[in-house]
Scaffold this active site. Sequence first.
Site, short mmCIF file in Angstrom:
data_model
loop_
_atom_site.label_atom_id
_atom_site.label_comp_id
_atom_site.label_asym_id
_atom_site.label_seq_id
_atom_site.Cartn_x
_atom_site.Cartn_y
_atom_site.Cartn_z
CG ASP A 168 -2.29 0.58 0.94
OD1 ASP A 168 -2.39 1.42 0.02
OD2 ASP A 168 -3.25 0.25 1.67
CD GLU A 210 0.19 5.74 -6.65
OE1 GLU A 210 -0.72 6.31 -6.01
OE2 GLU A 210 0.32 5.84 -7.88
CD1 TRP A 211 -3.77 3.57 -1.65
CD2 TRP A 211 -3.95 5.76 -2.04
NE1 TRP A 211 -3.23 4.23 -0.58
CE2 TRP A 211 -3.33 5.58 -0.79
CE3 TRP A 211 -4.16 7.06 -2.50
CZ2 TRP A 211 -2.91 6.65 0.01
CZ3 TRP A 211 -3.75 8.13 -1.71
CH2 TRP A 211 -3.14 7.91 -0.47
CG ASP A 233 -9.38 2.49 -1.26
OD1 ASP A 233 -8.40 2.27 -2.00
OD2 ASP A 233 -9.35 2.33 -0.03
#
Length: 681
Positions: A168, A210-211, A233
């Site tokens: 994350d 890697e959001w 997300d």
Amino acid sequence: MTRTRIATCAASLVAVVVAALCSAAPAGAAGPQDTPAPPPYNGLATTPPLGWNDWYAFQCNINEQLIEQTADAIVSSGMREAGYQYVNLDDCWMSHSRDADGNLQADPVKFPHGIKAVADYVHARGLKLGIYEDVGSFTCAGYPGSYGHVQQDADTFAAWGVDFAKIDWCNVPFGDFPGLTQQQVAVKLYSQYSQALLATGRPILFSVCEWNPSLQPWTWAPQISNMWRSNGDYGDSWSLILANLDQEANLAAAAGPGHWNDPDILQVGLGGMSTAEDQAHFSAWAMLAAPLLAGNDLRTMSAATKDILTNRDVIAIDQDPLGAEATRLSHTANADVWVRSLANGDRAVMLLNRSDTPQTISTTASAVGLPNAGGYAVANLWTHSTTESAGSIAATVPADSAQLYRLAALHDEVDQYPPATMISVDPQVPPAYPGSDIRVAQPGQTIAVPASFENDGRAAATSTTLSLAAPDGWSVQGADVYAASVPTGKTLNGTWQVSVPASVAPGSYTLTATATYRWDDGRQTGASQGQGAIQVLVAPAGTADLSGLAWLSATNGYGPVLINRSYWGTPLTIHGTTYAHGLWLNANAAISYYLGGNCSQLTGDIGLDDSDRGPGTVDYQVYADGVSVYDSGVVTNSTPTIHLNVALTGAHVMQLVVGDAGDGIDFDNADIAAPLLVCGS
Ligand code: GLA
């Protein structure tokens, strides 16, 4: 739930960093028409990984029983046989501190036998175990991150028998990297993790979480990982599925065998969407060559959910060995056509109805890239039936759903399969107010309903009859229509008068047109159907609580609009006052209600919710029949609770909008508390 997710930097600088850090990696990724390149990184994930992840169904409420029971459920449900392999732990599996040697340790209460025991259990069932960590100092939920311990943690995972690592992007100490952009820091830290996993010598699939899409992981992660997030997300709602799908409209070239775009864990079976929406979501992810990680509770899933997750024809599209992600052929606010090239020369085609009314959507065999042929086999991957088309691929697609086909050129004789047909039903419900595209019928109203049958097959359909049916209690006036022959490309049309019963519950009602015909020179009979819908609503009466009223449509920034609670499950609370009733929204949100001209006023309290206060700023607006009738201006944490009193006299549709007040979305959790409509009797 929000956190700051802002940063952009120049792609050219990144290219330099990637080149420096990853000089051994082959340049470029396989394009849709290219021969697949050999897997560039670790040889894993030659097709997208299939499995399960605990995050969306359980967040931090995980333990070894859950993981082991889930592994058992993958076996007993038939998911393992359908290809699902990975059982993935997400955040919160570990202890809050490392041991004396700096090693990660499992939470002793949740995982009393340790992660190795769980891995052994999972492996004994022919499955693989995935784990979660973070490149930063802490995970998103605040557990120890791998920063400063990358090789040590990778070695720990390998020693435990872990097969998949999701890493994350929370709590990254950017201050340690003066002069580097966020994207450059991401490239540096993820490249280190990538190397550390390789150095363990154990095959571990590397999932870059890697959001932040503005860091464009698809430009740097293909060389160093097996999958990377293409999005932040999301959640279990149709609008969020569409948003993640849209994000991939231009990313196909980055994906290929060994390296995949990841539009996030599946929402199928989590309960927020209809079966048709879940099917469309699964279809779309298969078209995207996405990792298919189920996100629901596999131990208790319904038969409908299991049927979606184990549809082998759809999984075969996802797992096609060419690894060419779908591209979007056409796009409007209501309808998309997506196409994917398959290894044997076939094409997968998805007709996606984004809207909440049925849409007729079409394309052609040549537009999707099939060679000129006498005809085309059109295999519907949800009904498992095949028809034969002269070239047109068309369907009336129900609201919020998709048709998924596998198309193959046919060189054999005509009439191998029944003709492809398209039936449309188009109720002429008047607009809710002049110029509106919202169509709402009233009890007792009579509506004209044209319907048509189109023959897309290679030979004439003969002895064709078209009829229309409405739900029990409704009346349909008008006779069936008949044609001795409907040649290729021609239609048979009729119009019926349909009366809504005087007393009927509000809701969407389906009208079905059925065509029966003969094909194969009259030797065989066929039938096909198409649907249209009429939405029936009655205006609210008396004093109506908005939290108990069905909405016409709703979109929300994070997850679905919530009723009578905040995102964190607490009551709606503004500046210490709690409210039993109301709506929780997250910018940018819009929600509409049918008032039918019967209401005069909206009252209520508005303000940011106490459960997740940060630097949130929003702007509330109310529209009556598309005209702005209220604008709060910027509402921040320190804005006192606003008591709404908005005049709505005569409006047929009211829309509530929560905008981000122009500064992006960050803690923009907006309540509309104790909302009441004052309406006529
Ligand atoms: C981030 C990730 C999610 C999940 C959570 C866990 O939000 O994007 O997929 O892993 O962290 O805290």
